[in-house]
Design a protein around this motif. Structure first.
Motif, PDB file in Angstrom:
ATOM      1  N   SER A  56       0.822  -1.090   0.074  1.00 42.29           N
ATOM      2  CA  SER A  56      -0.158  -0.028  -0.004  1.00 42.29           C
ATOM      3  C   SER A  56       0.874   1.186   0.098  1.00 42.29           C
ATOM      4  CB  SER A  56      -1.050  -0.200   1.040  1.00 42.29           C
ATOM      5  OG  SER A  56      -0.481  -0.408   2.314  1.00 42.29           O
ATOM      6  N   ILE A  57       1.735   1.352  -1.202  1.00 41.83           N
ATOM      7  CA  ILE A  57       2.532   2.691  -1.224  1.00 41.83           C
ATOM      8  C   ILE A  57       1.614   3.817  -1.785  1.00 41.83           C
ATOM      9  CG2 ILE A  57       4.345   3.684  -2.537  1.00 41.83           C
ATOM     10  CD1 ILE A  57       5.352   0.759  -2.889  1.00 41.83           C
ATOM     11  N   LYS A  58       1.754   4.827  -0.985  1.00 42.50           N
ATOM     12  CA  LYS A  58       0.711   5.840  -1.471  1.00 42.50           C
ATOM     13  C   LYS A  58       1.650   6.793  -2.555  1.00 42.50           C
ATOM     14  CE  LYS A  58      -1.894   6.366   2.616  1.00 42.50           C
ATOM     15  NZ  LYS A  58      -0.930   5.369   3.239  1.00 42.50           N
ATOM     16  N   THR A  59       1.233   6.697  -3.780  1.00 41.34           N
ATOM     17  CA  THR A  59       1.977   7.433  -4.971  1.00 41.34           C
ATOM     18  C   THR A  59       0.797   7.816  -6.005  1.00 41.34           C
ATOM     19  OG1 THR A  59       3.606   7.562  -6.752  1.00 41.34           O
ATOM     20  CG2 THR A  59       2.686   5.133  -6.006  1.00 41.34           C
ATOM     21  N   ALA A  60       0.981   8.899  -6.456  1.00 43.95           N
ATOM     22  CA  ALA A  60       0.022   9.442  -7.501  1.00 43.95           C
ATOM     23  C   ALA A  60       0.207   8.323  -8.691  1.00 43.95           C
ATOM     24  CB  ALA A  60       0.345  10.683  -8.073  1.00 43.95           C
TER      25      ALA A  60
END
Lengths: 502, 359
Positions: A389-393
């Motif tokens: 769950s990496i938060k990246t655009a």
């Protein structure tokens, strides 16, 4: 040693965007005193010193010198009122002579009386018993002597407060002894010295008092004889010794085969990074860790295993077979992965996209002539972005625009993608939010239960005790102990870290 | 690779963030300007040259022809810049060496041979090898001895033209064989100038290399963060060295074109100051001269922008003495516009303008 206060800092506050670096810190330095300023990384030591020397402006609080308030807005102001600093990295000019270095920037007018300058410098050097000549080029002196010349320059500028910021980290024992002698001489002359170091032995050898900081706050000020080492370590780490809330071993241990050889076994391994030779082994499905204070050599050990520093001796066996690891690629080919301590310098490739950062290690393993197709790379990126769950655009976003925790997850994903047998995590939780810290610890335990061997290093003892089943304890670049089973509690660990209790 | 996909950014500000935007816009503006001043600017005519071969002519053809050398060198210079964070200023001198070696092999001991002493391909391969060796020399200084690229290549910049003269004992060999002139002129029956064909071939070659190897990823990783690349198993030194060797190949190709154009060589004039144009092409392409991410296409377009600019200025009868000054003005404008600071400012202005419009 008189007891009058030389320097007083009261209720110092300093905030940076998003961080309260100093919160109501008091600090008192007396005449003729060597005062250690202790704390782990991020405790606020260097911020306090930078406020004192005018590098940062303070948000709130007073500084007074010999009873009268002083306003320090720049390093020049600090020097004028008599506060001098000698940094870890020597900030002198190696190509100039010793005398020039002592007097640089402090001569009035455009003319220079060279003879007078050299004579003056010679006098200072002799009075401080520094083994150097005034006309010698600075470069030709040893590091310790250069350090002393930096101090001589500070002393000659009529300094009342001398700040030594980790001056001993690049010195050997004899050089340290010379430096300490100089410090004691200055103490006799009434100079107040603030000594910042990570070496506990040195603190107890030379200091009179200790101020401990943690998380931007003052923990306390103690006379050296009132604060045994174990107490000091516990204060630095923020763990009360009685706080014996036992941490249960929750992890489902991987079922190890009886008599199996270790996944990795090192004997007498030593690198050029200045660690003493050490032995090490790790079994399949085991999580172990290196612990010790900052600068104790724990990172250097794992870097030696990965071949990140130049290995100068020792043997390494993997699954019982001898292997040779001369460079990181050798280690990678043998199924070893290493998440480095300093994410910004050694981890991320800032301008590249999340996707490129993620596939980098696996791509290098695969070879120069076999690039992943765009579809493959995207598949990997999407898979791990979801998994961790990496938060990246998007996968195209440059990694440098992600938050620290998410950058760390990308680097972790980079190594997981190589499906290592042995994963080394050096401070994977530093500087990232609590949620991600917990995620990473859970992941470590999960990976181990699936049979991966993991070495986990963290400055937070909590995390280590929660995840590791065996701890290698280091002090002053030596392995000083190994703890497992019932010995894995805070008291025991801190005792071992502190060591040398007389 | 350019802009990140965001939903709120409109097309125009997205376009501005593209690295190709500035060089393409410069190209377009120059062409439009030329068209306004001379509507026949884009006209291409098929004619015959003095030996009766069909040739295309027109300003555009001339620009494409003359821009070939800088475009080819821009390929290598882009890689060197990306990997080492510096520039090779010795390419002009290296071209002189490569050309001189080529002539030496083709002419043998006789400076005015009736027939070639060796096949052209052999001559080219030898000059290629020599240019790669000199590239490797620069590369070793930069990668292994950690000398700043500009300082390291200053050595060859200074010595290169003397070495070139020494290769032919300071004589000026002249080749009368017609087929040698094909590389800088026209191949009989093909109306397109050969340098343009060679340049396109080089572009296709580098395009294939970038597609089928990891050259782009490795070079960028090393240029952005050497220490991190090393921990990922890369060998930063080798990759820097490789970029200089690739530039060496480009140098040899340019050497062939340059020598072929004149059928001879003038050691002190051949490819003079071409290194500056090649570096400029990389900069105009919006590539960071400090290394890291790069766009090969942008550099190549940058090279043709320079040639277009030069031709345009000539066309308006700017005296050749004053040419560099005019060129400098345009270059300054382009470089300032493509500076990240200015681009940020532009896109924020556009956003402001839009919100006003909406309100």
């Amino acid at each position: 040693m008189s007891n009058s206060a030389l320097l007083e800092m009261r209720n110092i506050h300093k905030s940076f965007p998003g961080v309260r670096a100093l919160q109501g810190v008091d600090f008192t330095l007396r005449h003729g005193e060597i005062h250690a300023l202790m704390g782990e990384n991020g405790a606020g030591k260097s911020t306090l010193i930078k406020v004192l020397t005018g590098v940062y402006g303070k948000d709130e609080g007073q500084i007074s010198l010999e009873g009268s308030a002083v306003a320090i807005h720049s390093p020049q102001d600090a020097q004028k009122v008599g506060i001098s600093t000698v940094y870890q990295e020597i900030s002198l000019c190696p190509n100039l002579s010793v005398a020039e270095n002592i007097y640089i920037g402090r001569t009035a007018g455009i003319c220079q009386n060279w003879k007078k300058m050299n004579d003056g410098a010679e006098k200072i050097l002799r009075s401080l018993e520094i083994p150097a000549k005034a006309t010698q080029q600075l470069e030709s002196c040893s590091i310790a002597v250069q350090q002393m010349i930096a101090i001589a320059r500070a002393v000659d500028m009529d300094c009342k407060v001398l700040i030594l910021d980790e001056p001993t980290s690049s010195l050997d024992e004899q050089e340290v002894a010379k430096l300490f002698k100089l410090m004691r001489d200055l103490k006799k002359k009434g100079v107040g010295i603030i000594f910042v170091t990570h070496f506990l032995d040195q603190v107890y050898e030379v200091c009179d008092r200790i101020t401990v900081m943690r998380d931007g706050k003052l923990v306390g000020e103690y006379a050296i004889k009132d604060l045994p080492r174990v107490q000091l370590v516990s204060k630095m780490l923020g763990k009360e010794l009685d706080d014996m809330a036992d941490i249960q071993d929750e992890q489902q241990a991987y079922k190890r085969e009886e008599g199996a050889v270790p996944v990795l076994e090192a004997e007498g391994l030593v690198s050029d990074a200045g660690i003493k030779p050490f032995d090490f082994h790790i079994d399949k499905g085991e999580v172990n860790g290196f612990t010790g204070l900052l600068g104790s050599g724990r990172s250097e050990c794992v870097r030696a295993i990965f071949g990140a520093d130049r290995v100068t001796g020792g043997t390494v066996k993997k699954n019982g077979k001898p292997i040779k690891i001369a460079k990181p690629l050798d280690a990678m080919k043998n199924g070893i992965a290493y998440l480095p301590e300093d994410r910004k310098i050694d981890g991320i490739v800032g301008d590249l996209s999340v996707r490129d950062n993620l596939i980098l290690a696996q791509q290098v393993l695969k070879g120069f002539f076999k690039p992943f197709s765009k579809a493959e790379a995207n598949k990997f990126a999407d898979e791990y972005i979801k998994l961790l769950s990496i938060k990246t655009a998007s996968a195209d976003t440059p990694i440098k625009s992600l938050s620290g925790g998410n950058q760390q997850k990308v680097i972790l994903a980079r190594w997981l993608l190589t499906h290592p047998e042995y994963l080394i995590l050096d401070e994977p939780t530093r500087g990232i939010d609590v949620g991600t810290k917990v995620d990473i610890q859970k992941l470590v335990l999960k990976l181990a239960s699936e049979g991966m061997s993991v070495t986990f290093i963290s400055s937070e003892l909590d995390e280590m005790l929660r995840t590791c089943s065996r701890l290698v304890v280091m002090r002053d670049r030596k392995v000083v102990g190994e703890l497992k089973g019932s010995d894995l509690n805070q008291n025991k660990v801190m005792n071992t870290i502190a060591g040398g209790e007389k | 690779m350019g802009a990140t996909k965001t939903n709120n950014g409109n097309i125009f500000s997205k376009l501005i963030k593209q690295q190709l935007f500035i060089p393409l816009a410069a190209l377009l503006i120059l062409i439009i300007f030329n068209l306004i001043m001379d509507p026949s600017f884009l006209k291409i005519t098929l004619g015959y040259n003095n030996i009766g071969n069909p040739v295309l002519s027109g300003y555009i053809i001339r620009i494409l022809d003359n821009g070939s050398e800088v475009a080819i060198l821009a390929i290598g210079m882009t890689l060197v810049t990306a990997a080492s964070g510096g520039q090779d200023i010795s390419v002009g001198a290296a071209v002189a060496i490569a050309g001189s070696v080529l002539l030496r092999v083709l002419c043998g001991s006789n400076t005015h041979p009736e027939t070639l002493q060796a096949p052209i391909i052999v001559g080219f391969l030898v000059s290629c090898l020599v240019a790669m060796l000199f590239g490797a020399f620069n590369g070793v200084l930069v990668a292994y001895f950690k000398i700043q690229p500009m300082v390291a290549t200053l050595i060859l910049y200074t010595a290169g033209r003397s070495i070139a003269a020494w290769v032919n004992n300071n004589e000026l060999p002249i080749i009368s064989e017609a087929s040698f002139g094909y590389f800088g002129g026209y191949i009989p029956g093909i109306p397109v100038p050969t340098p343009l064909i060679i340049a396109v071939a080089c572009m296709v070659a580098i395009g294939l290399v970038l597609k089928f190897t990891n050259l782009r990823l490795y070079t960028q990783a090393v240029g952005i963060n050497e220490s991190s690349s090393k921990l990922n198993g890369l060998n930063p030194q080798l990759i820097k060295l490789l970029s200089f060797v690739i530039l060496g190949i480009c140098v040899a190709v340019v050497g062939l074109i340059k020598v072929s154009r004149n059928s001879t060589i003038n050691y002190s004039v051949i490819a003079k100051d071409i290194e500056m144009d090649a570096i400029l092409a990389v900069a105009l392409g919006g590539n960071a001269l400090g290394g890291g991410k790069f766009s090969m296409a942008a550099s190549i377009i940058g090279a043709y922008v320079i040639q277009l600019l030069t031709t345009t200025l000539f066309k308006f009868k700017v005296p050749s003495d004053a040419l560099p000054a005019y060129k400098a003005v345009v270059v300054i404008i382009l470089v300032v516009i493509s500076a990240p600071v200015v681009r940020e400012w532009f896109s924020s202005m556009i956003k402001k303008f839009q919100t006003k419009e909406v309100a």
